[in-house]
Design an enzyme around this catalytic site. Structure first.
Site, PDB file in Angstrom:
ATOM      1  N   HIS A   1       0.650  -1.197  -0.066  1.00 35.51           N
ATOM      2  CA  HIS A   1      -0.131   0.127   0.002  1.00 35.51           C
ATOM      3  C   HIS A   1       0.902   1.231  -0.005  1.00 35.51           C
ATOM      4  CE1 HIS A   1      -3.898   1.825   1.008  1.00 35.51           C
ATOM      5  NE2 HIS A   1      -3.096   2.940   0.985  1.00 35.51           N
TER       6      HIS A   1
ATOM      7  N   HIS B   1       1.651   5.250  -1.922  1.00 31.18           N
ATOM      8  CA  HIS B   1       1.166   6.302  -2.988  1.00 31.18           C
ATOM      9  C   HIS B   1       2.139   6.934  -3.553  1.00 31.18           C
ATOM     10  CE1 HIS B   1      -3.196   6.636  -1.486  1.00 31.18           C
ATOM     11  NE2 HIS B   1      -2.366   5.937  -0.429  1.00 31.18           N
TER      12      HIS B   1
ATOM     13  N   GLN C   1      -9.372   9.670  -5.474  1.00 30.24           N
ATOM     14  CA  GLN C   1      -9.164  10.400  -4.070  1.00 30.24           C
ATOM     15  C   GLN C   1     -10.245  11.164  -3.612  1.00 30.24           C
ATOM     16  OE1 GLN C   1      -5.734  10.698  -1.938  1.00 30.24           O
ATOM     17  NE2 GLN C   1      -7.689  11.043  -0.719  1.00 30.24           N
TER      18      GLN C   1
ATOM     19  N   HIS D   1      -9.351   1.942  -0.169  1.00 28.27           N
ATOM     20  CA  HIS D   1      -9.313   2.531   1.150  1.00 28.27           C
ATOM     21  C   HIS D   1     -10.620   2.404   1.854  1.00 28.27           C
ATOM     22  CE1 HIS D   1      -5.801   4.213  -0.662  1.00 28.27           C
ATOM     23  NE2 HIS D   1      -5.422   5.047   0.481  1.00 28.27           N
TER      24      HIS D   1
ATOM     25  N   GLU E   1     -11.220   4.479   6.595  1.00 31.45           N
ATOM     26  CA  GLU E   1     -10.025   5.141   7.199  1.00 31.45           C
ATOM     27  C   GLU E   1     -10.568   6.255   7.986  1.00 31.45           C
ATOM     28  OE1 GLU E   1      -7.030   6.453   4.464  1.00 31.45           O
ATOM     29  OE2 GLU E   1      -5.682   6.857   6.049  1.00 31.45           O
TER      30      GLU E   1
ATOM     31  N   ASP F   1       2.436   3.085   3.015  1.00 31.96           N
ATOM     32  CA  ASP F   1       1.457   4.072   2.538  1.00 31.96           C
ATOM     33  C   ASP F   1       1.981   5.480   1.999  1.00 31.96           C
ATOM     34  OD1 ASP F   1      -1.241   5.386   2.170  1.00 31.96           O
ATOM     35  OD2 ASP F   1      -1.747   5.593   4.486  1.00 31.96           O
TER      36      ASP F   1
ATOM     37  N   TRP G   1       0.787  13.647   3.645  1.00 37.95           N
ATOM     38  CA  TRP G   1       0.162  13.010   4.991  1.00 37.95           C
ATOM     39  C   TRP G   1       1.310  12.616   5.881  1.00 37.95           C
ATOM     40  CZ3 TRP G   1      -1.124  12.212  -0.235  1.00 37.95           C
ATOM     41  CH2 TRP G   1      -2.689  12.366  -0.413  1.00 37.95           C
TER      42      TRP G   1
HETATM   43 FE   FE2 Z   1      -3.644   5.188   1.390  1.00 35.50          FE
END
Ligand code: FE2
Length: 432
Positions: free
Chosen positions: A57, A59, A152, A210, A213, A309, A315
């Protein structure tokens, strides 16, 4: 005559003193005392040789963008999403490719052999998709990159997302993604799960959403995902990522939910570094941990794989492509402290994510791909404890990255001059 022999290896399952002979990109022999010639011989010296780390996982379209156009001040998931929305129109395809390739270099040097990356499709130009398909092509010889079409901004909440997601899949993106908890209503979230699973079923694709979350105990899209997986016959091809709401759910409800997830053959993908950083931000004290119920999911017969992630993006401002950092955090937050549990945490960044991604030829057996990592540690528990250097990263029987052993130098009178971090064995061997 072999291309490469790695001598005197310890494997993650506890087998010791093995030689691994590679030929034609595959493991051709795996036994003690191989005497045949080889183009290259590496003496593992009894240290751990693992199949490559797998990051299930990630991005990659956002990685290494930290600070552009500004920092995430609140540290929350929602400010991260807003910040990403500011960055998207500013970045170019070339910039995304450059950052992603730099990240792939780092990942390979850290022993990662496969990455599943979500790529945002809420962009009419599909810049991230164009960029990561090009990156996938460029790295194919040394890194398996699987792409997830990730809406997203919500596949229903963003009016163009469904069309853009379909275009991305037509362009060659591998997996269908989603974000049901970000849709406007619980019902819209459930509808998004149904629509996206139907697209995957029609196209014969895998799904990785996702899912939940959030810290909202009533966010229950994983239940819908399990139901749609069953209804459409997608068992084994669907993953729920994050699942953080399960941390806060009512225990009775969870006792019903986990068997449903297992029955549907879903893979569960917690992301310990990011979940512990982002969740619980609306709490005062006590503060929820925000990691899903890792032990309970595992004990319920579900394949649980840890993902990283984010690395240096809107993030998460830290990270170094180290799946042992991920396992270390998952171990602590999940309180997985028994010897068996700690060994399982190593599986959660190697064999379990390989299974979730459907990787073929993965593992240390004759006939598997000759992909492996030599670590400066003697077993999986020591590897998680030390998070040591990757002495050699091997792909298709060839060394593609290496690092000198980490040995400290002491300048203290009467004390030994060298400190090897792997020199402190437990009284009982950790794999005993
Ligand atoms: Fe993610």
């Amino acid at each position: 005559m072999f291309d490469l022999i790695v001598k005197n290896a310890t494997l993650p399952d506890g087998r010791r003193g093995l030689d691994i002979a590679c030929a034609g990109g595959e493991i051709a022999a795996l036994e003690a005392g191989i005497t045949a010639q080889a183009g290259e011989v590496i003496d593992a010296g009894g240290l751990l040789v693992s199949p490559p780390f797998v990051d299930v996982h990630f991005h990659m379209d956002a990685t290494l963008s930290l600070g552009r156009p500004r920092m995430n001040v609140s540290g929350t998931l929602l400010e991260g999403i807003a910040l990403w929305g500011e960055l998207k129109p500013l970045q170019t395809v070339e910039e995304i490719i450059e950052r992603a390739l730099r990240y792939c270099d780092l990942a390979v040097s850290m022993g990662i052999g496969a990455i599943r990356s979500h790529v945002d499709v809420c962009d009419d130009e599909l810049k991230g998709v164009q960029a990561l398909l090009e990156v996938k092509r460029q790295v194919a010889d040394y890194l398996e990159l699987q792409l997830v079409a990730f809406p997203q901004d919500g596949v229903l909440r963003d009016p163009a997302a469904l069309e853009n997601l379909t275009r991305a899949l037509d362009m060659g993106v591998d997996v269908v993604g989603g974000i049901p908890h970000f849709e406007r209503t619980m019902q819209a979230g459930a509808d998004s799960v149904r629509i996206l699973c139907e697209i995957a079923a029609e196209r014969g694709l895998m799904v990785d959403m996702h899912c939940d979350e959030t810290d909202d105990p009533l966010s229950r899209h994983i239940e819908t995902l399990a139901h749609e997986t069953q209804r459409l016959g997608l068992q084994g091809r669907v993953a729920g990522s994050h699942l953080t709401s399960m941390h806060s759910m009512d225990n009775y409800y969870v006792s019903k939910l986990i068997p449903l997830i297992a029955e549907a053959g879903l893979h569960a993908i917690p992301n310990p570094l990011i979940n512990i950083m982002l969740q619980g931000r609306h709490d005062s004290y006590p503060k929820r941990r925000g990691l899903t119920r890792v032990r309970e999911l595992r004990d319920g017969g579900i394949n649980v794989a840890f993902g990283s992630d984010c690395v240096m993006d809107p993030w998460y401002s830290l990270g170094r492509a180290c799946m042992l950092d991920v396992a270390h955090m998952g171990l602590h937050v999940g309180q997985l402290s028994s010897r068996e549990d700690m060994r399982w945490c190593f599986d959660a960044v190697t064999v379990n994510p390989a299974r979730a991604m459907g990787l073929e030829g993965y593992g240390l057996e004759v006939g598997c791909a000759a992909d492996m990592v030599l670590l400066q540690a003697r077993d999986p528990i020591e590897a998680i404890r030390l998070r040591p250097v990757r002495l050699a990263v091997i792909r298709a029987g060839r060394v593609i990255a290496s690092c000198a052993p980490q040995i400290g130098a002491l300048a203290l009178p009467g004390r030994p001059g060298r400190v090897d971090p792997a020199a402190y064995a437990p009284r009982e061997r950790s794999d005993a």
